[in-house]
Design an enzyme around this catalytic site. Structure first.
Site, PDB file in Angstrom:
ATOM      1  N   CYS A 187     -33.467   1.687 -29.682  1.00 40.89           N
ATOM      2  CA  CYS A 187     -34.372   1.573 -28.594  1.00 40.89           C
ATOM      3  C   CYS A 187     -35.618   1.018 -29.139  1.00 40.89           C
ATOM      4  CB  CYS A 187     -34.392   2.550 -27.477  1.00 40.89           C
ATOM      5  SG  CYS A 187     -35.505   2.263 -26.338  1.00 40.89           S
ATOM      6  N   CYS A 238     -33.445   7.900 -24.448  1.00 38.85           N
ATOM      7  CA  CYS A 238     -34.332   6.963 -24.093  1.00 38.85           C
ATOM      8  C   CYS A 238     -33.753   6.174 -22.686  1.00 38.85           C
ATOM      9  CB  CYS A 238     -34.439   6.307 -25.307  1.00 38.85           C
ATOM     10  SG  CYS A 238     -35.379   4.877 -25.594  1.00 38.85           S
TER      11      CYS A 238
END
Length: 372
Positions: free
Chosen positions: A107, A205
């Site tokens: 991410c 995330c």
């Protein structure tokens, strides 16, 4: 090498405002340093209307309140498609292959420091971006920029940022990396920021604090199988290898076995061919220990990796003690890493991140373990 400070006045910084205390204080500190600051809130997951786990709306509300308090603009952007294509599909593919990935690292690579930076450049005309990560950057007189561990050892997040390029680090500012967490919360409190006592986010995330087995089961079919001891005795069943990782102790459902000692049971191996979860007693069970590992998909922050035969330190998971090791290149994209002492629960699919003192050099993905 001597450090030099960038010129601040008039430079425009776009801060990734998450609705948390770290990004809130980052924006405030940059304003104090003379930057022209604006916020950008990213939405990276399309939750259901009745989704109790995702707090995106609440986070946006908090981010807006902080920006209003500081007197800065807040922009919003939706990167859900990029997140799905570049992070989530990788996450699923790794679990399907029996490995344990780290989506936060992907991410950071694909969203926070790529899509975000491109948007800040193309749409908002930024000189820099800034995030609330606990790392530091050092600009050297020779024109290079290095990424350093954060001052707060317990919060240092360089492990999650090793995939950043030299250029990405040079375009990024990390104000809270110079501070301890308690100092960040104190600054937020003194400034009357709504996020000063907001708890830190956990979970995957951007996906939030879902029940992991339930969430993963929505996307990958579970394949139940046997739990065996290292000697081959069947002592239970599992709901799917993807729900377990090496070194795991909780959630195995096999306590109080006959003819076993009082030591807790740990996952020591996953037999993908037979769909068997292998367990052993004690955190230093021989099947759990590795003398080294092969690491591939190498990435070095300053483009040049450590030299062959380097004796440096590595982390194979977040918040782990530094592991002294020796490196040997097998080819341009594969490292053989030999530990000075055996290490428990090194996990294929996770990242190995290398350090020279306080400098984060880069790292790669753990591919195979070296045992015996």
């Amino acid at each position: 090498m001597t450090s030099i400070e960038p010129t601040h006045t008039g430079k425009k910084v776009i801060v990734g405002m998450s609705g948390g205390v770290d990004s809130s204080v980052s924006a405030y500190l940059l304003m104090q340093q003379g930057y022209q600051v604006e916020g950008l809130f990213m939405k990276n997951w399309e939750e259901d209307d009745n989704d109790e786990y995702c707090a995106a709306a609440e986070d946006l509300k908090d981010a807006q309140a902080v920006c209003d308090k500081l007197g800065i603009k807040l922009h919003t952007v939706n990167f859900a498609a990029e997140y799905w294509d570049n992070v989530f599909e990788y996450f699923l593919a790794e679990y399907k292959a029996g490995r344990t990935p780290n989506p936060d690292i992907m991410c950071n690579k694909e969203i926070k420091f790529k899509a975000f930076l491109e948007f800040a450049d193309d749409i908002l005309d930024a000189d820099y971006i800034a995030m609330g990560h606990y790392v530091r950057r050092r600009d050297n007189e020779d024109g290079t920029t290095q990424m350093l561990r954060g001052v707060d050892n317990n919060k240092d997040q360089s492990y999650f940022l090793y995939t950043l390029s030299h250029e990405q680090v040079a375009r990024s500012l990390f104000p809270v990396g110079e501070l301890e967490k308690h100092e960040v919360r104190e600054i937020a409190k003194q400034m009357g920021l709504i996020t000063h006592d907001k708890k830190d986010s956990t979970g995957i995330c951007f996906i939030g604090e879902r029940k992991f087995t339930e969430f993963l089961g929505n996307y990958l079919p579970a394949q139940p199988g046997n739990i065996e001891t290292a000697d081959g005795e069947v002592i239970g069943t599992h709901q799917g290898l993807m729900y377990h990782t090496l070194g795991q102790r909780k959630g195995l459902g096999i306590g109080g076995m006959k003819n076993s000692n009082d030591d807790p049971w740990y996952v020591v191996d996953k037999d993908l061919k037979r769909n068997v979860l292998v367990v052993g007693q004690g955190g230093h069970h021989p099947r759990l220990m590795s003398n080294g590992m092969l690491v591939n998909q190498l990435h070095w922050v300053d483009r040049k990796g450590p030299i062959n035969g380097s004796q440096i330190v590595v982390k194979t998971r977040y918040r782990q003690q530094d592991i002294p090791c020796t490196l040997t290149y097998l080819d341009d994209n594969t490292l053989k890493v030999v530990f000075d002492e055996p290490v428990a629960a090194v996990t294929p699919g996770q990242s190995a991140v290398f350090y020279d003192g306080e400098v984060c050099l880069g790292g790669g993905i753990i591919d195979q373990l070296i045992r015996g």
